[in-house]
Design a protein around this motif. Structure first.
Motif, PDB file in Angstrom:
ATOM      1  N   ASP A  95       0.846  -1.188   0.000  1.00 18.44           N
ATOM      2  CA  ASP A  95       0.000   0.000   0.000  1.00 18.44           C
ATOM      3  C   ASP A  95       0.883   1.240   0.000  1.00 18.44           C
ATOM      4  N   GLU A  96       2.015   1.128   0.664  1.00 13.93           N
ATOM      5  CA  GLU A  96       3.006   2.208   0.707  1.00 13.93           C
ATOM      6  C   GLU A  96       4.385   1.571   0.663  1.00 13.93           C
ATOM      7  N   ARG A 121       4.469  -1.183   3.626  1.00 11.35           N
ATOM      8  CA  ARG A 121       3.340  -1.566   4.459  1.00 11.35           C
ATOM      9  C   ARG A 121       2.183  -2.039   3.592  1.00 11.35           C
ATOM     10  N   LYS A 122       1.486  -3.058   4.122  1.00  8.63           N
ATOM     11  CA  LYS A 122       0.305  -3.602   3.471  1.00  8.63           C
ATOM     12  C   LYS A 122      -0.745  -3.851   4.543  1.00  8.63           C
ATOM     13  N   ASP A 123      -1.931  -3.315   4.326  1.00  6.06           N
ATOM     14  CA  ASP A 123      -3.034  -3.480   5.291  1.00  6.06           C
ATOM     15  C   ASP A 123      -2.629  -3.061   6.698  1.00  6.06           C
ATOM     16  N   GLY A 124      -1.858  -1.969   6.770  1.00  6.14           N
ATOM     17  CA  GLY A 124      -1.465  -1.414   8.058  1.00  6.14           C
ATOM     18  C   GLY A 124      -0.321  -2.126   8.743  1.00  6.14           C
ATOM     19  N   LYS A 125       0.266  -3.142   8.095  1.00  5.66           N
ATOM     20  CA  LYS A 125       1.370  -3.895   8.706  1.00  5.66           C
ATOM     21  C   LYS A 125       2.622  -3.796   7.853  1.00  5.66           C
ATOM     22  N   ASP A 126       3.801  -3.910   8.504  1.00  2.00           N
ATOM     23  CA  ASP A 126       5.052  -3.957   7.760  1.00  2.00           C
ATOM     24  C   ASP A 126       5.043  -5.166   6.828  1.00  2.00           C
TER      25      ASP A 126
END
Length: 412
Positions: A169-170, A324-329
């Motif tokens: 995501d980022e 990060r993906k779905d709020g996780k590293d």
């Protein structure tokens, strides 16, 4: 649908590309190979016949060409009816061949950035110094020009775009890693044109860090990786073509390129450099002969194409994304493994040439079918990655991905 291919160049990469074009000549049509030394083109043709690479009967011809001569290149494009030109000559001829394509309407593909023989390691972004200045001319003429369609640059650009789009995501960083864990059995040699190879490592190391260009010296920054198949590998941060387009086209603050080097290579390189033997600037001998030291070194080293027969081992080239993906590293590695011996058995070239040559043929096929016929100038990350990856899977360069879900084949 575009067809009829002109391959410019007759080195190891050109041999691979010509074989792959021959294996797909039912789509690509006539195949022409051109170089200053026409005997090398004929050798490639002989190899194609020896390996029975032609899928269907068709035209396969050799031509003599000075690719710096725009008019001569235009004339050859017209004479052969080539609608796709794959430029695998020296990086010094890129702009001449590109101009010939713009003026004739032929599609253009290359695998490395243009270089001025009198300059080393120009200011970034490198594409902005030459190729990108002709983007508008390509668009106006409706000419497709695909820049850097080898492996790195090329396939890794597609990997990077996929990772940024689908795995993160980022994205905080992209690390491009190129390790040759093979052995050619020579005391010292380079895997491709020694002149281009050494020029790549004698200047500044440009990387994209914290959204700005950062300069280091060659062999200044070292990093160890534990890579699939090839295992523990020592690499050094190196300047490389793909950073100069990825930094513009992808929203990633840190993009670095790492290449594997052994201590022996570094020692020989350092001695040659410190003695001034890697300089491209001419010197005059006591006998009054003017010569560029780098060209002398190139002349005494083995021809890279001669390494293929005895090359063993494997290569690993990939892109590691962290973010990060779905709020996780999260992190993910997309990579490709090639075998030198298998490459030689199939097309008569070593694995380094194979990884660069197969993607160029794949790009030609995608232009021919219309999927990559962009009718303007693009870098690989600006094009759809899925058909490229799937085609490479089919014609010799299968990709894999390693992430939290495991290590598996990558296909769409």
């Amino acid at each position: 649908m575009k067809k009829n291919v002109l391959v410019i160049g007759a080195g190891g990469v050109a041999q691979v590309t010509a074989h792959k074009c021959a294996q797909n000549n039912d789509v690509l049509g006539d195949i022409h190979i051109a170089s200053r030394t026409v005997s090398k083109c004929r050798d490639i043709i002989a190899s194609i016949h020896e390996k029975k690479s032609m899928k269907v009967d068709g035209v396969l011809e050799a031509h003599a060409l000075d690719a710096l001569d725009v008019e001569a290149t235009k004339a050859l494009i017209a004479r052969t009816g080539a609608q796709i030109v794959i430029n695998l000559g020296s990086a010094f001829v890129n702009m001449s061949v590109l101009q010939a394509c713009i003026e004739t309407g032929a599609a253009y593909i290359d695998t490395a950035i243009h270089e001025d023989p009198l300059k080393i390691c120009e200011n970034p972004p490198w594409y902005g110094n030459y190729e990108w200045k002709r983007r508008e001319a390509c668009a106006a003429a409706g000419v497709t020009a695909i820049l850097g369609a080898g492996f790195d640059p090329g396939v890794v650009n597609a990997y990077a775009a996929l990772l940024v789009r689908d795995w993160m995501d980022e994205t905080d960083s992209l690390d491009i890693i190129d390790v040759n864990a093979g052995s050619h059995g020579k005391w010292f040699a380079t895997n491709f044109d020694p002149e281009i190879n050494f020029r790549e490592f004698t200047g500044q190391v440009w990387s994209w860090q914290n959204r700005q260009w950062t300069s280091n010296q060659m062999f200044e920054i070292r990093k160890e990786w534990d890579l699939p198949v090839v295992g523990a590998s020592t690499t050094y941060m190196t300047g490389h073509d793909e950073i100069h387009s990825l930094s513009k086209n992808l929203d990633v603050p840190n993009i670095r390129f790492w290449m594997g080097f052994g201590d022996h290579y570094i020692n020989v390189f350092t001695v040659l450099k410190n003695l001034g033997l890697l300089s491209e600037q001419p010197v005059r001998t006591a006998e009054g002969v003017e010569v560029a030291p780098l060209k002398v070194v190139k002349a005494v080293l083995p021809d890279p194409s001669s390494l293929a027969k005895d090359y063993t081992g494997k290569t690993c080239i990939g892109v590691l994304a962290k973010g990060r993906k779905d709020g996780k590293d999260a992190e993910a590695l997309i990579y490709q493994i090639s075998d030198h011996k298998e490459a030689f058995e199939e097309v008569g070239s070593q694995g380094i040439s194979y990884t660069a040559g197969v993607p160029a043929a794949a790009a030609a096929l995608l232009i021919a079918t219309g999927e990559w016929d962009a009718k303007t100038m693009v870098n690989v990350e600006e094009l759809p990655a899925e058909p490229f990856i799937n085609l490479l899977n089919r014609i010799g360069l299968p990709s894999r991905v390693k992430d939290a879900a495991g290590d598996r084949d990558l296909a769409f």
